[in-house]
Structure formats: structure tokens, C-alpha cells
Design a protein around this motif. Structure first.
Motif, PDB file in Angstrom:
ATOM      1  N   PRO A 202       8.549 -21.998 -35.204  1.00  0.00           N
ATOM      2  CA  PRO A 202       7.175 -21.656 -35.778  1.00  0.00           C
ATOM      3  C   PRO A 202       6.025 -22.916 -35.405  1.00  0.00           C
ATOM      4  O   PRO A 202       4.801 -22.373 -35.722  1.00  0.00           O
ATOM      5  N   ALA A 203       6.242 -24.051 -35.022  1.00  0.00           N
ATOM      6  CA  ALA A 203       5.206 -25.250 -34.873  1.00  0.00           C
ATOM      7  C   ALA A 203       4.458 -24.424 -33.627  1.00  0.00           C
ATOM      8  O   ALA A 203       3.280 -24.691 -33.692  1.00  0.00           O
ATOM      9  N   ASN A 204       4.882 -23.658 -32.628  1.00  0.00           N
ATOM     10  CA  ASN A 204       4.398 -23.237 -31.408  1.00  0.00           C
ATOM     11  C   ASN A 204       4.067 -21.828 -31.614  1.00  0.00           C
ATOM     12  O   ASN A 204       3.038 -21.261 -31.092  1.00  0.00           O
ATOM     13  N   ASP A 205       4.931 -20.823 -32.088  1.00  0.00           N
ATOM     14  CA  ASP A 205       5.092 -19.658 -32.019  1.00  0.00           C
ATOM     15  C   ASP A 205       4.407 -19.145 -33.368  1.00  0.00           C
ATOM     16  O   ASP A 205       4.846 -18.395 -34.335  1.00  0.00           O
ATOM     17  N   THR A 206       3.097 -19.216 -33.161  1.00  0.00           N
ATOM     18  CA  THR A 206       2.229 -18.805 -34.488  1.00  0.00           C
ATOM     19  C   THR A 206       2.073 -17.143 -34.120  1.00  0.00           C
ATOM     20  O   THR A 206       2.361 -16.777 -33.185  1.00  0.00           O
ATOM     21  N   PRO A 207       1.390 -16.582 -35.173  1.00  0.00           N
ATOM     22  CA  PRO A 207       1.212 -15.085 -35.126  1.00  0.00           C
ATOM     23  C   PRO A 207       0.412 -14.756 -33.883  1.00  0.00           C
ATOM     24  O   PRO A 207       0.630 -13.791 -33.189  1.00  0.00           O
ATOM     25  N   ALA A 208      -0.609 -15.777 -33.410  1.00  0.00           N
ATOM     26  CA  ALA A 208      -1.271 -15.370 -32.241  1.00  0.00           C
ATOM     27  C   ALA A 208      -0.682 -15.592 -30.990  1.00  0.00           C
ATOM     28  O   ALA A 208      -0.552 -14.665 -30.246  1.00  0.00           O
ATOM     29  N   VAL A 209       0.388 -16.522 -30.929  1.00  0.00           N
ATOM     30  CA  VAL A 209       1.175 -16.858 -29.826  1.00  0.00           C
ATOM     31  C   VAL A 209       2.237 -15.593 -29.679  1.00  0.00           C
ATOM     32  O   VAL A 209       2.516 -14.938 -28.559  1.00  0.00           O
ATOM     33  N   LEU A 210       2.577 -15.075 -31.056  1.00  0.00           N
ATOM     34  CA  LEU A 210       3.632 -13.953 -30.673  1.00  0.00           C
ATOM     35  C   LEU A 210       2.787 -12.538 -30.550  1.00  0.00           C
ATOM     36  O   LEU A 210       3.367 -11.873 -29.888  1.00  0.00           O
ATOM     37  N   GLN A 211       1.633 -12.558 -30.802  1.00  0.00           N
ATOM     38  CA  GLN A 211       1.166 -11.266 -30.614  1.00  0.00           C
ATOM     39  C   GLN A 211       0.650 -11.226 -28.914  1.00  0.00           C
ATOM     40  O   GLN A 211       0.887 -10.144 -28.669  1.00  0.00           O
ATOM     41  N   ALA A 212       0.320 -12.420 -28.321  1.00  0.00           N
ATOM     42  CA  ALA A 212       0.279 -12.565 -26.948  1.00  0.00           C
ATOM     43  C   ALA A 212       1.416 -12.234 -26.331  1.00  0.00           C
ATOM     44  O   ALA A 212       1.604 -11.330 -25.236  1.00  0.00           O
ATOM     45  N   HIS A 213       2.488 -12.692 -26.996  1.00  0.00           N
ATOM     46  CA  HIS A 213       3.832 -12.328 -26.252  1.00  0.00           C
ATOM     47  C   HIS A 213       4.297 -11.044 -26.334  1.00  0.00           C
ATOM     48  O   HIS A 213       4.955 -10.336 -25.178  1.00  0.00           O
TER      49      HIS A 213
END
Length: 296
Positions: A202-213
């Protein structure tokens, strides 16, 4: 009873994967060339029958920091004279969808330091028929996505980490779920199925990061959700499925983790857990078809 979650070598179907904080490009073409890297380390375990070797190695310049990782070998014959404790140099070949060691040279031998990993007690893990926990998960749109929100749908749930560089670990889970998403769309009897990929970073995989992924994977938000939770909540949630993710002693940028994929019925009860990464999209589709479909 204590269940060790360490490597594929202690539980044949349970993989310990170590992922690093080095973003790996995901838009490569299928004809992208392989790359070769040199590593130096120590063999911790050998499995000739599955062409695998567990290696604790130093930094691999240009690819990853020091870590402990199970690797496939190109030819099981190169493991014939290797044993735990051997000090080695090796060539790591990394392609778009797999990585393996093509050459291993023994340079010495030394005693192995204690390499035990995180433990999960049997009582922590879900069993078939148990209701899945109502952990406050958040999805790629920064919306609440507890598993109870998916009642009325059969669910396939897996665990991943967006920064994982090993193509046959976390990225393999992404590719398998992408294939299953395609199958769901063309199979009327699977129209209720939903896919959930859970990040334990969760420290890196924020909602924004998950959305881009999710966008990179062409995930349909109506079918496939990417979720995470607070550090405390995600640790308890992953343990329910036999998954651990802990910072490595070798680098603060490294997570040591194993893999697990589960099928949940339309009432929110666990149907089955498939540990490790040795399953195919066809295997999971069969599990989903075997789970009771919601009433029409």
C-alpha cells in the motif's frame, strides 16, 4: 501447527517471491529481446526434478538489489553437481514472460545462515466454507471495495505487487487474470464472475498507481478490480489466504512474499485456494465453473 511460508522448496506449490523497487516496463512487444545479467551468491536449496534453485545473491547491477529468489534453470543438468551452501556465479536471462539461469559456476562452499521466513499459523488461514473477511479494501478508483460489495458474484482473487520485476511471478498473475477476463467476456455462464487483484504494497500501490496498472493491463473496471488497504489491514487480510509480505533484511526496497489465488462463491465464502503460481487460466476457470453460480 505452524505453516512455513518460505519457498517452493518447502511446499511444492507455494512460491516465495522477492520483488524489488525497480519499475519494469510493461509495454514491451512480444519480440522484445532477452537481457542477460551476472549474479554472485549462495545456493540455499536445489530441486532438479522441477529445474529450480534457490539463490541468495548480491546486487545485480542494472536490474535488482540483493535478495533471495527461486530461479528456474535452462537445463536441469546444470544442477547435477550443485548443493545447498555452494557459492556461485551465474547468468540470469530475463525475457518478457520468463526468467531463468542459463549458467551456474561453483566458486566455493560455505555454511548457510538461518534462512527461515515469515510464519502463518493454521488457525489464521481460511478453510473452504469460511466467510471471507470484510476488510476495508480500497480500489483503483479510490472507492470502498470490501469483498462484501461483490456478494452475488463468484470471485477470483489473487495477490500481486506492481513493482515486481520477475515475469513469472506477480506479472504472471496479471497475465493469467487478463486471460480469464477475456474468457469471462465470451462465456455467458461466467457473466457474474469478478476478478480482484490485491496489492500488499500500500505504501507504493496507491489507487492512482493501481489505476495506471489496470489501464496498462486493459482491465475492464466492471469485471476486474485492483485493491489494497492500510498496512495493518492488508497484513491480516493476506494471512487469511496464506500470504505473507515482509521487508527483506537485504534491502528496505525489497518485499519477500509468496503467492496465492482463491475462488470465492456468490455468498462470500471461500471455495478453494491455489497456492503459488503453478496454475493456469484454464485451471481457475474450471474452479469458477465448479463454484455454485448465483441464482438468476
Amino acid at each position: 501447527m505452524i505453516v512455513k511460508v518460505v519457498t517452493v522448496y518447502e511446499m511444492t506449490l507455494l512460491f516465495r517471491c522477492v520483488c524489488v523497487a525497480a519499475i519494469v516496463a510493461t509495454g514491451c512487444s512480444r519480440t522484445a529481446p532477452t537481457k542477460e545479467y551476472q549474479l554472485q551468491g549462495q545456493i540455499l536449496d536445489v530441486k532438479p526434478e522441477t529445474s529450480e534453485v534457490l539463490v541468495k545473491h548480491g546486487d545485480i547491477p542494472g536490474f535488482m538489489p540483493a535478495m533471495t529468489m527461486p530461479y528456474k534453470v535452462e537445463d536441469a543438468k546444470i544442477l547435477a553437481d550443485k548443493q545447498p551452501g555452494d557459492l556461485i556465479t551465474a547468468t540470469l536471462v530475463v525475457g518478457e514472460t520468463e526468467a531463468h539461469l542459463s549458467k551456474i559456476d561453483k566458486t566455493g562452499h560455505a555454511a548457510i545462515e538461518d534462512a527461515t521466513g515469515p510464519e502463518i499459523t493454521e488457525s489464521q488461514m481460511l478453510k473452504p466454507g469460511d466467510p471471507v473477511p470484510d476488510t476495508p479494501l480500497v480500489d483503483e478508483r479510490n472507492g470502498a471495495r470490501p469483498l462484501t460489495s461483490l456478494k452475488g458474484h463468484r470471485v477470483a482473487l489473487t495477490f500481486m505487487y506492481t513493482r515486481c520485476p520477475q515475469p513469472d511471478f506477480c506479472p504472471l498473475m496479471d497475465r493469467n487474470f487478463a486471460a480469464i477476463q477475456n474468457e469471462i467476456k465470451k462465456t455467458p455462464g461466467l457473466g457474474d464472475v469478478r476478478l480482484v487483484s490485491v496489492s500488499f504494497d500500500p505504501a507504493n500501490d496507491t489507487p492512482a498507481v493501481l489505476q495506471a496498472h489496470a489501464k496498462t493491463l486493459q482491465a475492464d473496471p466492471a469485471v476486474w478490480h485492483f485493491v489494497t488497504a492500510s498496512a495493518g489491514d492488508i497484513k491480516g487480510f493476506t494471512a487469511k489466504f496464506g500470504v505473507t509480505a515482509e521487508p527483506s533484511d537485504e534491502s528496505p526496497a525489497v518485499l519477500t512474499h509468496n503467492l496465492s489465488t482463491a475462488v470465492i462463491d456468490a455468498e462470500g465464502r471461500l471455495v478453494k485456494i491455489r497456492p503459488g503460481n503453478m496454475w493456469t487460466p484454464a485451471d481457475l476457470i474450471a474452479d469458477l465453473k465448479a463454484a455454485p453460480a448465483p441464482p438468476r
